[in-house]
Design an enzyme around this catalytic site. Structure first.
Site, mmCIF file in Angstrom:
data_model
loop_
_atom_site.group_PDB
_atom_site.id
_atom_site.type_symbol
_atom_site.label_atom_id
_atom_site.label_comp_id
_atom_site.label_asym_id
_atom_site.label_seq_id
_atom_site.Cartn_x
_atom_site.Cartn_y
_atom_site.Cartn_z
ATOM 1 C CD GLU A 146 -18.992 -7.809 1.507
ATOM 2 O OE1 GLU A 146 -19.890 -8.353 2.143
ATOM 3 O OE2 GLU A 146 -17.901 -7.527 2.006
ATOM 4 C CB SER A 195 -11.924 -6.209 6.120
ATOM 5 O OG SER A 195 -10.842 -6.207 5.253
ATOM 6 C CG ASN A 209 -14.101 -10.094 6.006
ATOM 7 O OD1 ASN A 209 -13.547 -11.157 5.756
ATOM 8 N ND2 ASN A 209 -13.732 -8.956 5.444
ATOM 9 C CG HIS A 212 -14.786 -5.592 1.468
ATOM 10 N ND1 HIS A 212 -15.363 -6.723 1.987
ATOM 11 C CD2 HIS A 212 -13.460 -5.692 1.737
ATOM 12 C CE1 HIS A 212 -14.431 -7.478 2.548
ATOM 13 N NE2 HIS A 212 -13.267 -6.881 2.402
HETATM 14 P P1 NAD Z 1 -1.284 -3.929 3.845
HETATM 15 O O1 NAD Z 1 -0.717 -4.020 5.210
HETATM 16 O O2 NAD Z 1 -0.766 -4.842 2.779
HETATM 17 O O3 NAD Z 1 -1.168 -2.423 3.277
HETATM 18 C C1 NAD Z 1 -1.520 -1.278 3.987
HETATM 19 C C2 NAD Z 1 -0.734 -0.109 3.409
HETATM 20 O O4 NAD Z 1 -1.197 1.120 3.962
HETATM 21 C C3 NAD Z 1 0.782 -0.188 3.711
HETATM 22 O O5 NAD Z 1 1.481 -0.173 2.481
HETATM 23 C C4 NAD Z 1 1.045 1.080 4.526
HETATM 24 O O6 NAD Z 1 2.329 1.644 4.260
HETATM 25 C C5 NAD Z 1 -0.076 1.981 4.006
HETATM 26 N N1 NAD Z 1 -0.360 3.134 4.865
HETATM 27 C C6 NAD Z 1 -0.415 3.186 6.216
HETATM 28 N N2 NAD Z 1 -0.709 4.454 6.607
HETATM 29 C C7 NAD Z 1 -0.859 5.207 5.483
HETATM 30 C C8 NAD Z 1 -1.170 6.566 5.218
HETATM 31 N N3 NAD Z 1 -1.388 7.422 6.224
HETATM 32 N N4 NAD Z 1 -1.237 6.991 3.930
HETATM 33 C C9 NAD Z 1 -0.999 6.142 2.910
HETATM 34 N N5 NAD Z 1 -0.694 4.828 3.099
HETATM 35 C C10 NAD Z 1 -0.629 4.369 4.356
HETATM 36 O O7 NAD Z 1 -2.854 -4.127 4.024
HETATM 37 P P2 NAD Z 1 -3.926 -4.677 2.955
HETATM 38 O O8 NAD Z 1 -4.049 -6.142 3.129
HETATM 39 O O9 NAD Z 1 -3.644 -4.103 1.613
HETATM 40 O O10 NAD Z 1 -5.262 -4.044 3.544
HETATM 41 C C11 NAD Z 1 -5.620 -2.689 3.302
HETATM 42 C C12 NAD Z 1 -7.106 -2.518 3.570
HETATM 43 O O11 NAD Z 1 -7.845 -3.422 2.751
HETATM 44 C C13 NAD Z 1 -7.517 -2.819 5.018
HETATM 45 O O12 NAD Z 1 -8.567 -1.969 5.387
HETATM 46 C C14 NAD Z 1 -8.016 -4.250 4.933
HETATM 47 O O13 NAD Z 1 -8.935 -4.589 5.924
HETATM 48 C C15 NAD Z 1 -8.687 -4.233 3.563
HETATM 49 N N6 NAD Z 1 -8.831 -5.555 2.918
HETATM 50 C C16 NAD Z 1 -7.859 -6.490 3.060
HETATM 51 C C17 NAD Z 1 -8.026 -7.727 2.443
HETATM 52 C C18 NAD Z 1 -6.960 -8.792 2.558
HETATM 53 O O14 NAD Z 1 -7.219 -9.959 2.206
HETATM 54 N N7 NAD Z 1 -5.768 -8.455 2.989
HETATM 55 C C19 NAD Z 1 -9.184 -8.003 1.689
HETATM 56 C C20 NAD Z 1 -10.141 -6.996 1.545
HETATM 57 C C21 NAD Z 1 -9.959 -5.773 2.179
#
Ligand code: NAD
Length: 281
Positions: free
Chosen positions: A150, A117, A188, A138
């Protein structure tokens, strides 16, 4: 040509990305270190296919084909994937570790995209053996619903890598915008300070959670209020993004609200674990 994709991280974003990629015809390996998270992802993806079917957005046959294209796994098993989309938690050390670790196992032609993000694509690319093949991709949350992607070019991202992402976004039936590699990119950089300011308004006692959200929904025509949106994004992710903005611009206007820090320290992460500014049972 990209046909096989590995998605790393089966959280809310990784699950959504796997869902839309499978519907668009890609073979998808959805990878997470947590078995519980993989089980949760299966349920969530099946539920989202079901919802789309009920709304007549997809047919039963499309659903079955898409479901069959997703394999759930604890590590990347197919070293011939042509694209890895990293969607692990928003933490630079973790993301660098993950990218460094997979570099050795994956075909040299494979593109590494990150769904970060806010974190610098250039900094992530630097730990890999192929910075020209690293790019920001993104997606917005929830991925099956939100139209925007993005695409962020790091300093070294090649034209060929960028063009491959342009084609992918178009095949996913989404709309692309291009951003240069600065903290928070476009969305963001603008959205998160607003959410942080809503938290400050709550922290300073200006209004209640409900009134802040109603004010922004009805007063600025947003589909959901900033505090409800923070809960949807995940408060840990919101905090990480504010820290990247604060650190990246060295500007105090991006300092994370102490209330946000307290909530994350308390383990209140929003919808994903049942408690944030609202309660979810
Ligand atoms: P989340 O907490 O729901 O999921 C993250 C996952 O990563 C978890 O299931 C965890 O077990 C897994 N993980 C951790 N270490 C790992 C590894 N070494 N190998 C494989 N899996 C591993 O988080 P999210 O909301 O899905 O966010 C994930 C990414 O997407 C982040 O970079 C976040 O900034 C980005 N993002 C989030 C949003 C949002 O609204 N939540 C929007 C756009 C982008």
């Amino acid at each position: 040509m990209i046909e096989k994709i590995a998605v790393l991280g089966a959280g809310q974003m990784g699950s959504g990305i796997a869902h839309v990629a499978a519907l668009a015809g890609y073979q998808v390996e959805l990878v997470d270190i947590s078995t519980a998270q993989l089980e949760k992802a299966t349920i969530s993806i099946d539920g989202n296919f079901e919802r789309q079917l009920k709304k007549n957005l997809i047919t039963a046959l499309e659903r079955e084909k898409a479901k069959a294209r997703i394999v759930y796994s604890d590590k990347i098993r197919d070293s011939a994937v042509q694209l890895v989309i990293e969607a692990v938690s928003e933490n630079i050390t973790l993301k660098q570790q993950v990218l460094r670790h997979i570099t050795a196992d994956i075909n040299a032609d494979c593109i590494f995209a990150t769904n970060t993000s806010s974190i610098s694509i250039t900094q992530l690319a630097a730990v890999t053996d192929r910075p020209e093949k690293v790019v920001g991709l993104h997606f917005m949350n929830p991925v099956p619903v939100m139209q925007l992607v993005e695409v962020i070019r790091g300093l070294a991202t090649s034209d060929a890598t960028f063009e491959a992402m342009e084609k992918l976004v178009s095949k996913l039936n989404k709309t692309m915008v291009m951003s240069k590699d600065y903290p928070g990119f476009i969305v963001n950089r603008i959205l998160m300070p607003m959410i942080n300011e809503a938290m400050y308004a709550l922290y300073e006692g200006v209004a209640t959670v409900e009134d802040i959200d109603i004010a922004m929904k009805l007063g600025t025509n947003q589909p959901m209020g900033p505090l409800a949106l923070a809960d949807l994004i995940g408060l840990d992710t919101c905090l990480s993004i504010m820290q990247v903005l604060h650190h990246g611009f060295s500007d105090s206007k991006y300092r994370p609200c102490p209330l946000l820090i307290n909530y994350v320290n308390a383990g209140w992460l929003g919808r994903k674990n049942g408690k944030g500014f609202y309660s979810y049972t």
